[in-house]
Design a protein around this motif. Structure first.
Motif: not given
Length: 89
Positions: A37-44, A46-47, A49-55
């Motif tokens: 999930r972290g890799n997907i967020l890092a590559q997107s 459109r990520s 802040y809320d998605q990063v905090v959730e992770l």
């Protein structure tokens, strides 16, 4: 009823929960999922802040489980040394 039925069932449920939390395979799997999930967020692009905090919040549970399991291993190692078996693993 509380002493004969509820207390033993509660104790069994607690013990089962503890065993489940110490399952190394489950902890490793959870960490692997978090990494994906972290890799997907890092590559997107459109990520959010809320998605990063959730992770980050999701990462707390496996971190606590791993720390708890390592504490048990440390305690077992210390017990082995105290009993005169420093090489027992």
């Amino acid at each position: 009823m509380i002493t004969t039925v509820c207390a033993p069932l509660a104790s069994d449920a607690y013990a089962a929960s503890q065993r489940g939390q110490l399952d190394v395979g489950a902890v490793v799997g959870d960490i692997g999922d978090l990494v994906k999930r972290g890799n997907i967020l890092a590559q997107s692009s459109r990520s959010s802040y809320d998605q990063v905090v959730e992770l980050m919040n999701l990462a707390k549970r496996p971190r606590r489980r791993a720390a708890f399991a390592l504490k048990i291993v440390d305690d077992l190692d210390a017990t082995a040394v105290d009993e005169g078996h420093p090489n027992r693993q």
